[in-house]
Design an enzyme around this catalytic site. Structure first.
Site, PDB file in Angstrom:
ATOM      1  N   SER A  25       0.828  -1.207   0.000  1.00  0.00           N
ATOM      2  CA  SER A  25       0.000   0.000   0.000  1.00  0.00           C
ATOM      3  C   SER A  25       0.860   1.254   0.000  1.00  0.00           C
ATOM      4  CB  SER A  25      -0.873  -0.019   1.254  1.00  0.00           C
ATOM      5  OG  SER A  25      -1.486   1.233   1.431  1.00  0.00           O
TER       6      SER A  25
ATOM      7  N   TYR B  12      -1.374  -0.394  10.582  1.00  0.00           N
ATOM      8  CA  TYR B  12      -1.657  -1.051   9.297  1.00  0.00           C
ATOM      9  C   TYR B  12      -0.480  -0.876   8.340  1.00  0.00           C
ATOM     10  CZ  TYR B  12      -3.571  -1.484   4.554  1.00  0.00           C
ATOM     11  OH  TYR B  12      -3.757  -1.807   3.233  1.00  0.00           O
TER      12      TYR B  12
ATOM     13  N   LYS C 252       2.275  -3.663   6.597  1.00  0.00           N
ATOM     14  CA  LYS C 252       2.572  -3.788   5.154  1.00  0.00           C
ATOM     15  C   LYS C 252       4.079  -3.628   4.912  1.00  0.00           C
ATOM     16  CE  LYS C 252      -1.507  -4.499   3.464  1.00  0.00           C
ATOM     17  NZ  LYS C 252      -1.823  -5.737   2.783  1.00  0.00           N
TER      18      LYS C 252
HETATM   19  P1  NAD Z   1     -11.013  -6.815   1.327  1.00  0.00           P
HETATM   20  O1  NAD Z   1     -11.223  -6.731   2.797  1.00  0.00           O
HETATM   21  O2  NAD Z   1     -12.197  -6.624   0.453  1.00  0.00           O
HETATM   22  O3  NAD Z   1     -10.302  -8.185   0.942  1.00  0.00           O
HETATM   23  C1  NAD Z   1      -9.428  -8.859   1.806  1.00  0.00           C
HETATM   24  C2  NAD Z   1      -9.907 -10.303   1.861  1.00  0.00           C
HETATM   25  O4  NAD Z   1      -9.037 -11.047   2.717  1.00  0.00           O
HETATM   26  C3  NAD Z   1     -11.312 -10.437   2.420  1.00  0.00           C
HETATM   27  O5  NAD Z   1     -12.090 -11.236   1.563  1.00  0.00           O
HETATM   28  C4  NAD Z   1     -11.102 -11.101   3.780  1.00  0.00           C
HETATM   29  O6  NAD Z   1     -12.200 -11.932   4.146  1.00  0.00           O
HETATM   30  C5  NAD Z   1      -9.821 -11.878   3.548  1.00  0.00           C
HETATM   31  N1  NAD Z   1      -9.023 -12.135   4.747  1.00  0.00           N
HETATM   32  C6  NAD Z   1      -8.638 -11.238   5.687  1.00  0.00           C
HETATM   33  N2  NAD Z   1      -7.856 -11.833   6.601  1.00  0.00           N
HETATM   34  C7  NAD Z   1      -7.740 -13.123   6.230  1.00  0.00           C
HETATM   35  C8  NAD Z   1      -7.028 -14.238   6.739  1.00  0.00           C
HETATM   36  N3  NAD Z   1      -6.279 -14.142   7.863  1.00  0.00           N
HETATM   37  N4  NAD Z   1      -7.120 -15.435   6.110  1.00  0.00           N
HETATM   38  C9  NAD Z   1      -7.864 -15.549   4.991  1.00  0.00           C
HETATM   39  N5  NAD Z   1      -8.554 -14.536   4.453  1.00  0.00           N
HETATM   40  C10 NAD Z   1      -8.472 -13.338   5.052  1.00  0.00           C
HETATM   41  O7  NAD Z   1      -9.883  -5.748   0.973  1.00  0.00           O
HETATM   42  P2  NAD Z   1      -9.385  -5.246  -0.448  1.00  0.00           P
HETATM   43  O8  NAD Z   1      -9.735  -3.811  -0.558  1.00  0.00           O
HETATM   44  O9  NAD Z   1      -9.776  -6.177  -1.513  1.00  0.00           O
HETATM   45  O10 NAD Z   1      -7.810  -5.310  -0.208  1.00  0.00           O
HETATM   46  C11 NAD Z   1      -7.045  -6.430  -0.601  1.00  0.00           C
HETATM   47  C12 NAD Z   1      -5.616  -6.225  -0.161  1.00  0.00           C
HETATM   48  O11 NAD Z   1      -5.128  -5.004  -0.710  1.00  0.00           O
HETATM   49  C13 NAD Z   1      -5.457  -6.097   1.355  1.00  0.00           C
HETATM   50  O12 NAD Z   1      -4.266  -6.763   1.728  1.00  0.00           O
HETATM   51  C14 NAD Z   1      -5.298  -4.601   1.585  1.00  0.00           C
HETATM   52  O13 NAD Z   1      -4.532  -4.304   2.709  1.00  0.00           O
HETATM   53  C15 NAD Z   1      -4.580  -4.185   0.308  1.00  0.00           C
HETATM   54  N6  NAD Z   1      -4.824  -2.782  -0.033  1.00  0.00           N
HETATM   55  C16 NAD Z   1      -6.107  -2.330  -0.173  1.00  0.00           C
HETATM   56  C17 NAD Z   1      -6.331  -0.984  -0.454  1.00  0.00           C
HETATM   57  C18 NAD Z   1      -7.735  -0.444  -0.578  1.00  0.00           C
HETATM   58  O14 NAD Z   1      -7.916   0.772  -0.482  1.00  0.00           O
HETATM   59  N7  NAD Z   1      -8.754  -1.262  -0.802  1.00  0.00           N
HETATM   60  C19 NAD Z   1      -5.242  -0.102  -0.619  1.00  0.00           C
HETATM   61  C20 NAD Z   1      -3.947  -0.611  -0.493  1.00  0.00           C
HETATM   62  C21 NAD Z   1      -3.740  -1.953  -0.197  1.00  0.00           C
END
Ligand code: NAD
Ligand code: UDP
Length: 345
Positions: free
Chosen positions: A131, A155, A159
């Site tokens: 991120s 958070y 990362k």
């Molecule tokens: P999201 O919450 O929709 O998806 C994350 C998924 O991981 C969910 O389906 C959740 O159920 C699953 N999960 C969480 N912990 C788990 C575990 N211990 N074991 C198995 N499954 C688990 O989030 P997203 O927006 O799709 O983000 C995906 C990734 O991208 C994340 O790692 C997030 O930190 C990163 N990210 C997201 C953003 C954003 O703004 N959406 C920005 C930068 C980075």
């Protein structure tokens, strides 16, 4: 047909990426605990692409024996996992400040576990969801990948820690590893069909789902966190990126890693274009013909004024450019929200 493990594949970015992967004929194993998602998103993908091959394994990446079974089953079925796209994790800055241990456990312990199993099964290709938050308050904008890593919240620290672990693994031997840390800026929008999109369980913290709730009348008004930032209109500037462009960046990264020698990559994923909160509101209103009431409030703790990606590295290295603009993001994101006011339910 290559088999790819997608952790967190039922979530927002994961589901859009899974759709793109199935369109490229990859066979998928999705591991998700559904702590923040439902696998209805995967059912929608099967509906959108009836030829898709997705095995869903519900479980937590911190569960070593479960993860071993996932890799073992794939090997016994003669379709060993070739690469991992690792989305699984928790992503709320506020929640991480309130409960840092939960974040270190889920994000860092989960990733260590996954990497242990990957080592066990000699699967050495991984794309990690990092991120832009790892940069913290930067002196310069746009932000290049060489900017110091300086997170301002738990958070962001998780990362950054996972990136450090991955770098260590790459450096540990005459490396056979192929690793890409993709540093996402601000993903919003949805697939243009309106069939899949962001469906956060619980209260969202990010601006786009909140903005949609205001339009739906679920919130009275948008609270804009600060109009005194050192930006051209005083509101925070971010680099919003369409989730489909982001999904496509994963496909390009995967293909690049598979086709090239082992290597370690750090790549910003953004459009390189900054949009202020007020500009986002105005664009949303004009594209979707609606009115968004808003009030100016104090700055949110931990926020930065300006975070825009320098995306030259990914554009020069990979077969990828962002194709969708802020209007597309507002249009597609709202289409999903308005067609599915209760998300996947
Ligand atoms: P999201 O919450 O929709 O998806 C994350 C998924 O991981 C969910 O389906 C959740 O159920 C699953 N999960 C969480 N912990 C788990 C575990 N211990 N074991 C198995 N499954 C688990 O989030 P997203 O927006 O799709 O983000 C995906 C990734 O991208 C994340 O790692 C997030 O930190 C990163 N990210 C997201 C953003 C954003 O703004 N959406 C920005 C930068 C980075
Ligand atoms: N923001 C806002 N009101 C909200 C949520 C966010 O004004 O209810 C602003 C926030 O201050 C930032 C921008 O919108 O300038 C993007 O915030 P978000 O939480 O979506 O992403 P991040 O701050 O993590 O980049």
């Amino acid at each position: 047909m290559k088999t790819i493990l997608v952790t967190g594949g039922a979530g927002f970015i994961g589901s859009h990426t899974c759709l793109c992967l199935t369109e490229k004929n990859y066979q998928l194993i999705v591991v998700d605990s559904n702590i923040n998602s439902t696998n209805k998103s995967l059912e929608k993908i099967k509906y959108m692409n009836p030829n898709s091959k997705i095995i869903f394994a519900k479980g937590d990446i911190r569960d070593l024996s479960f993860m071993r079974k996932v890799f073992n089953n794939a090997r016994e079925n003669k379709s060993p996992i070739e690469a991992v796209i690792h989305f699984a994790g928790l992503k709320s800055v506020g929640e991480s400040i309130a409960n840092p241990l939960m974040y270190w456990d889920s994000n860092v312990c989960g990733s260590i576990n996954l990497l242990k199993i990957m080592c066990e099964f000699k699967c050495h290709t991984i794309i990690f969801s990092s991120s832009a938050t790892i940069y913290g308050n930067t002196k310069t904008n746009p932000i290049t990948e060489n900017e110091p890593i300086n997170p301002t919240n738990p958070y962001g620290f998780t990362k950054a820690a996972i990136e450090t672990i991955l770098k260590g693994i790459f450096g540990s031997s005459e490396s056979s590893w192929r690793i890409a840390n993709l540093r996402y800026f601000n993903p919003i929008g949805a697939h243009k069909s309106g069939l899949i999109g962001e469906d956060p369980l619980g209260e969202p913290n990010n601006i786009f789902p909140i903005l949609c709730k205001v339009v739906q009348g679920k919130h009275k008004e948008l609270r804009i966190f600060g109009n005194d930032w050192p930006t051209f209109d005083g509101t925070g500037v971010r680099d919003y990126i369409h989730v489909m462009d982001l999904a496509e960046a994963h496909i390009s990264s995967l293909e690049f890693l598979i086709e090239n020698k082992p290597q370690y990559l750090e790549l910003n994923i953004g459009t390189g274009i900054g949009t202020s909160v007020l500009e986002l509101v105005k664009t949303f209103e004009s594209v979707n013909k609606c009115k968004i009431p808003y009030v100016f409030c104090n700055r949110r703790i931990g926020d930065v004024a300006n975070a825009v990606a320098d995306n030259k590295k990914i554009i020069s290295l990979l077969n990828w450019v962002p194709k969708r603009n802020i209007k597309d993001m507002c249009k597609d994101g709202w289409k999903w929200q308005s067609l599915n006011p209760k998300g996947f339910n």
